[in-house]
Design a protein around this motif. Sequence first.
Motif, PDB file in Angstrom:
ATOM      1  N   ARG B 289     -36.052  -7.456   3.047  1.00 56.12           N
ATOM      2  CA  ARG B 289     -35.272  -7.851   1.868  1.00 56.12           C
ATOM      3  C   ARG B 289     -36.005  -8.935   1.078  1.00 56.12           C
ATOM      4  O   ARG B 289     -36.061  -8.897  -0.153  1.00 56.12           O
ATOM      5  CB  ARG B 289     -33.897  -8.359   2.295  1.00 56.12           C
ATOM      6  N   GLU B 290     -36.602  -9.871   1.816  1.00 49.69           N
ATOM      7  CA  GLU B 290     -37.318 -10.966   1.142  1.00 49.69           C
ATOM      8  C   GLU B 290     -38.496 -10.411   0.332  1.00 49.69           C
ATOM      9  O   GLU B 290     -38.725 -10.831  -0.806  1.00 49.69           O
ATOM     10  CB  GLU B 290     -37.809 -11.948   2.195  1.00 49.69           C
ATOM     11  N   VAL B 293     -37.151  -8.892  -2.729  1.00 48.59           N
ATOM     12  CA  VAL B 293     -36.751  -9.908  -3.716  1.00 48.59           C
ATOM     13  C   VAL B 293     -37.972 -10.405  -4.477  1.00 48.59           C
ATOM     14  O   VAL B 293     -37.963 -10.514  -5.703  1.00 48.59           O
ATOM     15  CB  VAL B 293     -36.029 -11.093  -3.009  1.00 48.59           C
ATOM     16  N   LEU B 294     -39.050 -10.663  -3.736  1.00 51.04           N
ATOM     17  CA  LEU B 294     -40.283 -11.141  -4.384  1.00 51.04           C
ATOM     18  C   LEU B 294     -40.785 -10.116  -5.388  1.00 51.04           C
ATOM     19  O   LEU B 294     -41.209 -10.447  -6.497  1.00 51.04           O
ATOM     20  CB  LEU B 294     -41.355 -11.422  -3.332  1.00 51.04           C
ATOM     21  N   GLU B 295     -40.708  -8.840  -4.987  1.00 48.92           N
ATOM     22  CA  GLU B 295     -41.165  -7.776  -5.886  1.00 48.92           C
ATOM     23  C   GLU B 295     -40.259  -7.700  -7.117  1.00 48.92           C
ATOM     24  O   GLU B 295     -40.728  -7.538  -8.242  1.00 48.92           O
ATOM     25  CB  GLU B 295     -41.171  -6.439  -5.142  1.00 48.92           C
ATOM     26  N   THR B 296     -38.971  -7.854  -6.882  1.00 49.04           N
ATOM     27  CA  THR B 296     -38.022  -7.809  -7.998  1.00 49.04           C
ATOM     28  C   THR B 296     -38.275  -8.951  -8.979  1.00 49.04           C
ATOM     29  O   THR B 296     -38.208  -8.772 -10.197  1.00 49.04           O
ATOM     30  CB  THR B 296     -36.579  -7.900  -7.448  1.00 49.04           C
ATOM     31  N   TYR B 299     -43.404 -10.300  -8.548  1.00 43.49           N
ATOM     32  CA  TYR B 299     -44.666 -10.350  -7.799  1.00 43.49           C
ATOM     33  C   TYR B 299     -45.075  -8.913  -7.468  1.00 43.49           C
ATOM     34  O   TYR B 299     -44.285  -8.183  -6.865  1.00 43.49           O
ATOM     35  CB  TYR B 299     -44.502 -11.164  -6.503  1.00 43.49           C
ATOM     36  N   PRO B 300     -46.275  -8.497  -7.883  1.00 40.35           N
ATOM     37  CA  PRO B 300     -46.680  -7.118  -7.603  1.00 40.35           C
ATOM     38  C   PRO B 300     -46.793  -6.869  -6.100  1.00 40.35           C
ATOM     39  O   PRO B 300     -47.047  -7.806  -5.341  1.00 40.35           O
ATOM     40  CB  PRO B 300     -48.053  -6.991  -8.266  1.00 40.35           C
ATOM     41  N   ARG B 301     -46.604  -5.624  -5.702  1.00 40.91           N
ATOM     42  CA  ARG B 301     -46.672  -5.285  -4.272  1.00 40.91           C
ATOM     43  C   ARG B 301     -47.958  -5.769  -3.613  1.00 40.91           C
ATOM     44  O   ARG B 301     -47.909  -6.340  -2.518  1.00 40.91           O
ATOM     45  CB  ARG B 301     -46.552  -3.772  -4.072  1.00 40.91           C
ATOM     46  N   PRO B 302     -49.140  -5.554  -4.248  1.00 42.56           N
ATOM     47  CA  PRO B 302     -50.370  -6.027  -3.592  1.00 42.56           C
ATOM     48  C   PRO B 302     -50.321  -7.527  -3.292  1.00 42.56           C
ATOM     49  O   PRO B 302     -50.845  -7.979  -2.283  1.00 42.56           O
ATOM     50  CB  PRO B 302     -51.469  -5.696  -4.604  1.00 42.56           C
ATOM     51  N   LEU B 377     -39.402   2.036   1.550  1.00 42.22           N
ATOM     52  CA  LEU B 377     -38.036   1.999   1.026  1.00 42.22           C
ATOM     53  C   LEU B 377     -38.048   1.781  -0.489  1.00 42.22           C
ATOM     54  O   LEU B 377     -38.822   0.971  -0.994  1.00 42.22           O
ATOM     55  CB  LEU B 377     -37.265   0.832   1.643  1.00 42.22           C
ATOM     56  N   THR B 379     -36.887   0.023  -3.815  1.00 45.82           N
ATOM     57  CA  THR B 379     -36.533  -1.402  -3.952  1.00 45.82           C
ATOM     58  C   THR B 379     -35.016  -1.657  -3.849  1.00 45.82           C
ATOM     59  O   THR B 379     -34.604  -2.572  -3.136  1.00 45.82           O
ATOM     60  CB  THR B 379     -37.097  -1.961  -5.263  1.00 45.82           C
ATOM     61  N   PRO B 380     -34.174  -0.867  -4.546  1.00 47.87           N
ATOM     62  CA  PRO B 380     -32.735  -1.160  -4.434  1.00 47.87           C
ATOM     63  C   PRO B 380     -32.245  -1.102  -2.987  1.00 47.87           C
ATOM     64  O   PRO B 380     -31.417  -1.896  -2.574  1.00 47.87           O
ATOM     65  CB  PRO B 380     -32.086  -0.052  -5.275  1.00 47.87           C
ATOM     66  N   LEU B 383     -33.423  -4.115  -1.051  1.00 43.33           N
ATOM     67  CA  LEU B 383     -32.657  -5.319  -1.398  1.00 43.33           C
ATOM     68  C   LEU B 383     -31.336  -5.400  -0.636  1.00 43.33           C
ATOM     69  O   LEU B 383     -30.764  -6.472  -0.483  1.00 43.33           O
ATOM     70  CB  LEU B 383     -32.359  -5.333  -2.903  1.00 43.33           C
TER      71      LEU B 383
END
Lengths: 228, 386
Positions: B289-290, B293-296, B299-302, B377, B379-380, B383
């Motif tokens: 989840r964290e 959240v960072l991606e949301t 912050y890009p996945r890489p 997974l 993103t939704p 989360l």
Amino acid sequence: MSLIECRLLCKDYERGGEAVHVLDHLDLSIERGSYTALMGPSGSGKTTLLNLLAGIDRATSGELLVDGTDLAQLDRNQLAQWRSRHVGYVFQLYNLVPVLSAYENVELPLLLHDLTAAERHRRVVEALESVDLAERHAHQPRQLSGGHEQRVANAPALVTPPTLLRADEPTGDHDRTNADAVMDLFGRLHTERGQTIVMVTHDDSIARRAQRTVRLEKGRLAVQEATR
Amino acid sequence: MRALPLEYSLRGLSRGRTRTLLALLGSLVAGALIATASAFLQGMESALGASASPSRVIVMGAGSEESLERSEIGARVPGILSASVQGIRRTAGMEHVSAETHVALPIAHGGDASNDNGLARGVGPAALLVHPEVQLLDGRWPERGAGEVLAGRSALRRLGIDPDAAIGDTITLAGVPLRIVGTMRAPGSTIDGEWWMPIEDLTTLMRRETISCVIVDLDRATIGDVQAFTLSRLDLELAVLAERDYYSGLLAFFAPVRVLVAVVAALMALAAALGGASALAAAFSERVRENAVLETLGYPRPAVILDVLLQCTIVAVSGALAGGLLARWLFGGMLVEFSMGTFALHFDARATLLAAVTGFIVAIVAAFLSTWRWIGLPTPEALRTT
């Protein structure tokens, strides 16, 4: 002038080998500076719609323009960059990083912007003051009460400031006092800053704080009404 | 690409301390095993490599199958060879031609009944000319017929004798008591693990009339000249081999042992590494989840994957490096006996580097395992993960 334009928006999921149409050819416009509550029974597609508007999820078909950007045209990393510039998030679960202080949690989205350290500091302090938690800036989430944690969780959405504020059940399981504090904050943001807010809620009394209520049923627009 | 702040990565390590500690321990064991295996292989290679010189050739028995211990040649060969081959190196009028007998014999110290074998080399004074790597440290050269021996430092340590207090002590070689009258060292060479005595004494001890070989240090002469000599004297039944080729052959002979050591160490390290990696992965996979959240937040996945990799790297590489250093502290210089004598475990930069690489591999595996679920997974959904 519309900030968000949805045309024939569809979102399908596959469950147990069968396609589930969560959003079914939805047409919707949301004006810049408006305050909208999305309502509807469970499974009506309101959270899915909210996620699509915020660029967290992708539509199966249809067109979605946010501030003139067709989100379907952006790849994963471009979408992440777009979110950092345009969307502020208030999550149902607080989603704070447990090892960072309140200050650092609020600062986290700002690190993606080209700002000086002084400007970042100014914005973080301002955001923490606006949720009345400036004195708790050094506390980690586990050192805060539930209500305080929610207020810290709201603050990152204020610092950028975003084109769109996306809130999913922002009052969640809060008691009346904390729920009112959150809604007062949204009200101030809307009236003082002209912030566009889209919020999902089950609570009619919360929805009445918005300008407009959009009700969804089975992935379609059921009712659209001005609340005040 | 904007990376997450380093502060975030460092503080992330303070979560799940037990798992982080387990991962550190797994990497430590893996690093120690890999570094020790490398030190073993490197020690053997350098001992055999340091024992060879490009200018030296070995003249041995034609039917000895390139084994000095099996080789037998006539005791008069060194004299004939010296007179027949021109261009052998000379020092102060003395030719660098060393008649030698090599033999492994049961060895014991004091009253200990030992099953150990010691490598004895029967030599004359010319041995010091053809083996310049040998340094006489203490005492003197053994006298012929006096029951005396010159001991390598590693050979002494192997028997539990303090090299600095060895003079005057007595050992038994094939049941014959011999007094230590001198100590020598030949750093990195197998000679450091040998017992040297006058060749006549060893020949008598072995009740044989032949010697094992002649070591010749060439100056103007080439190996071809020595080969021509051996071919012109077929009656002596000699074969000649460059010393470097001899020790390369030995290295090849021990290749199965080296492969076995490497494979066993790699398998054990793999088990430890997987333990460390799974502990790390378990610690990080709770952060689905964290990460979402960072991606949301943008912050890009890489960047998020890089942050997880950085945290895994800090734990695994520091654990593996600590393991490498611990192994060096525990086993550095430890002597290993093999049929050609003794070599010391050699912990060099390569051993440390291999330990670090092992740690990095653990980190990559852990980062892959721990982000796999999040990457799979939407993103939704991520989360909503609890």
